[in-house]
Design an enzyme around this catalytic site. Structure first.
Site, mmCIF file in Angstrom:
data_model
loop_
_atom_site.group_PDB
_atom_site.id
_atom_site.type_symbol
_atom_site.label_atom_id
_atom_site.label_comp_id
_atom_site.label_asym_id
_atom_site.label_seq_id
_atom_site.Cartn_x
_atom_site.Cartn_y
_atom_site.Cartn_z
ATOM 1 N N SER A 39 -27.833 26.084 10.991
ATOM 2 C CA SER A 39 -27.808 26.207 12.454
ATOM 3 C C SER A 39 -28.658 25.148 13.143
ATOM 4 O O SER A 39 -28.421 24.835 14.313
ATOM 5 C CB SER A 39 -28.293 27.595 12.872
ATOM 6 O OG SER A 39 -27.374 28.568 12.453
ATOM 7 N N HIS A 41 -24.307 36.873 7.099
ATOM 8 C CA HIS A 41 -25.213 36.742 5.951
ATOM 9 C C HIS A 41 -25.337 38.066 5.197
ATOM 10 O O HIS A 41 -25.446 38.073 3.970
ATOM 11 C CB HIS A 41 -26.611 36.298 6.410
ATOM 12 C CG HIS A 41 -26.697 34.851 6.765
ATOM 13 N ND1 HIS A 41 -26.639 33.850 5.830
ATOM 14 C CD2 HIS A 41 -26.841 34.225 7.968
ATOM 15 C CE1 HIS A 41 -26.749 32.668 6.442
ATOM 16 N NE2 HIS A 41 -26.860 32.874 7.739
ATOM 17 N N GLU A 76 -27.033 32.011 23.652
ATOM 18 C CA GLU A 76 -26.626 32.205 22.264
ATOM 19 C C GLU A 76 -26.475 33.688 21.897
ATOM 20 O O GLU A 76 -27.382 34.480 22.117
ATOM 21 C CB GLU A 76 -27.650 31.585 21.299
ATOM 22 C CG GLU A 76 -27.146 31.648 19.853
ATOM 23 C CD GLU A 76 -28.229 31.466 18.799
ATOM 24 O OE1 GLU A 76 -29.416 31.660 19.117
ATOM 25 O OE2 GLU A 76 -27.874 31.162 17.648
ATOM 26 N N HIS A 104 -21.111 27.181 13.417
ATOM 27 C CA HIS A 104 -20.463 27.155 12.100
ATOM 28 C C HIS A 104 -19.921 28.559 11.853
ATOM 29 O O HIS A 104 -20.230 29.483 12.602
ATOM 30 C CB HIS A 104 -21.460 26.786 10.992
ATOM 31 C CG HIS A 104 -22.690 27.646 11.019
ATOM 32 N ND1 HIS A 104 -22.685 28.963 10.612
ATOM 33 C CD2 HIS A 104 -23.946 27.389 11.451
ATOM 34 C CE1 HIS A 104 -23.882 29.472 10.793
ATOM 35 N NE2 HIS A 104 -24.672 28.549 11.304
#
Ligand code: MG
Ligand code: ZN
Length: 382
Positions: free
Chosen positions: A88, A270, A261, A309
């Site tokens: 990131s 994750h 964000e 991503h």
């Protein structure tokens, strides 16, 4: 007879003259091309939000997301300078500064030299600026828009960089990195206040209760460390987003730049946790809905929604239903697939097609008209 001859002569003369002019000037020099510039840019980054995450979030949300209201869609390549799979920090630096760099780099190039970011350029052009996140505000994604450090883990140094910035608003977690610093030995919050910041946080008052009437610069900490997931009660992102947009729009003739964000979509990836991904995508989409409504009313704001991503290699597996998505994962880390870019407002058409993540920086500058002015040199290495 004489009169007719004169008129005829004039007509021939005019025709000849026009023809000569056209021959001399076959194209249209000095005629400015029509470019509609954006006054404000709101960049929204869903960390780890690939097409799988978006699709699953959409089905689980009754087959609808506010993202569907964006007329322009593109794709960006996310790879880093030293790795096909980006982290990131490198991807946020690519978007913020326009350079490919190594994983873990915050606002520095492959040689660790600081590179001016879009937020700093906006400040130079007189725009107001802000950052909002659902991670700590010194986490990689927001950090790349304000700091210049060789490693993303240097959280207190990143916090110090907020003091060097002209930023007007930030909302996110991570108060501990500003409060009692292990590296510096004392809190930098008094220094923020000396810089004109009204500093508040969840420990003192709810965000919706903060009176911003005469506030010029505003910092609000949503957590001491990382904010909690939305599934366990975090719900500030849509409100913080619209507060930020209205706050920055106020008292500005030049416009503003705001980065928002949705940080934790990545954390769901994750953790290979489908429910975590769905709830974070839906929370981020509620913020997108607020910002899209703001932009539709404002008419001078370019809104860009993208990801840094994809995370998890997330897929929607057979036997899934809208109300029970069966997610599958290929990894507990990021993957290398392209991620979508959605754009609305003046300059949105720049974002169709397939391009590198660094092009997003160039396209934002174009939309704001910064490319008409020369980019300043690299800022001095510390
Ligand atoms: Mg992030
Ligand atoms: Zn990640």
């Amino acid at each position: 007879m004489q009169k007719t001859a004169v008129v005829l002569f004039l007509i021939i003369g005019l025709f000849a003259c026009t023809k000569t002019t056209q021959n001399a000037l076959p194209r249209t020099p000095n005629v400015p091309t029509e470019r509609v510039l954006a006054k404000n840019v709101i960049l929204m980054i869903g960390d780890g939000m690939g097409l799988g995450q978006i699709t699953a979030g959409m089905y689980a949300n009754g087959n609808h997301l506010n993202l569907e209201g964006f007329p322009i869609v593109g794709l960006q390549k996310t790879h880093a300078y030293n790795n096909l799979i980006t982290d990131s920090a490198a991807s946020a630096t690519a978007i913020a500064c326009g350079v490919k760099t190594y994983n873990a780099a915050i606002g520095v190039d492959k040689d660790t030299l600081p590179v001016k970011n879009i937020l700093e350029e906006a400040e130079e052009q007189g725009l107001r600026t802000g950052l909002v996140a659902t991670s700590t505000i010194v986490h990689a994604t927001p950090a790349a828009f304000i700091a210049h450090q060789p490693m993303r883990s240097m959280h207190e140094y990143i916090a110090d960089d907020f003091l060097k910035s002209g930023i007007d608003l930030f909302i996110g977690g991570g108060m501990k990195y500003f409060n009692s610093q292990r590296v510096r030995g004392n809190s930098i919050i008094p220094k923020l206040q000396q810089k004109g910041f009204t500093v508040s946080g969840i420990a003192n008052e709810e965000l919706e209760d903060v009176y911003l009437g005469n506030v010029n610069k505003f910092a609000y900490f949503t957590a001491n460390d990382a904010p909690i997931p939305t599934a366990t009660g975090r719900d500030y992102l849509p409100l913080a987003s619209i507060i930020a947009a209205n706050f920055l729009k106020r008292n500005t003739k030049q416009g503003f730049f705001l980065m928002i964000e949705g940080s934790q979509i990545d954390w769901g990836g994750h953790a290979n946790d489908t429910k975590y991904i769905l709830t974070e995508v839906q929370d981020f989409d509620r913020a997108i809905g607020k910002i899209l409504a703001f932009a539709k009313k404002d008419k001078e704001t370019l809104v860009i929604v993208t990801a840094d991503h994809e995370t998890g290699g997330f897929a929607i597996n057979p036997k899934s239903r809208r109300d029970s998505i069966i997610g599958a994962f290929t990894s507990s880390y990021h993957t290398g697939t392209m991620v979508p870019v959605f754009a609305y407002g003046p300059g949105a058409e720049l974002f169709s097609g397939i391009y590198e993540n660094t092009a997003i920086y160039q396209k934002m500058r174009q939309a704001l008209g910064f490319d008409l002015k020369e980019k300043g040199a690299l800022i001095n290495p510390k």
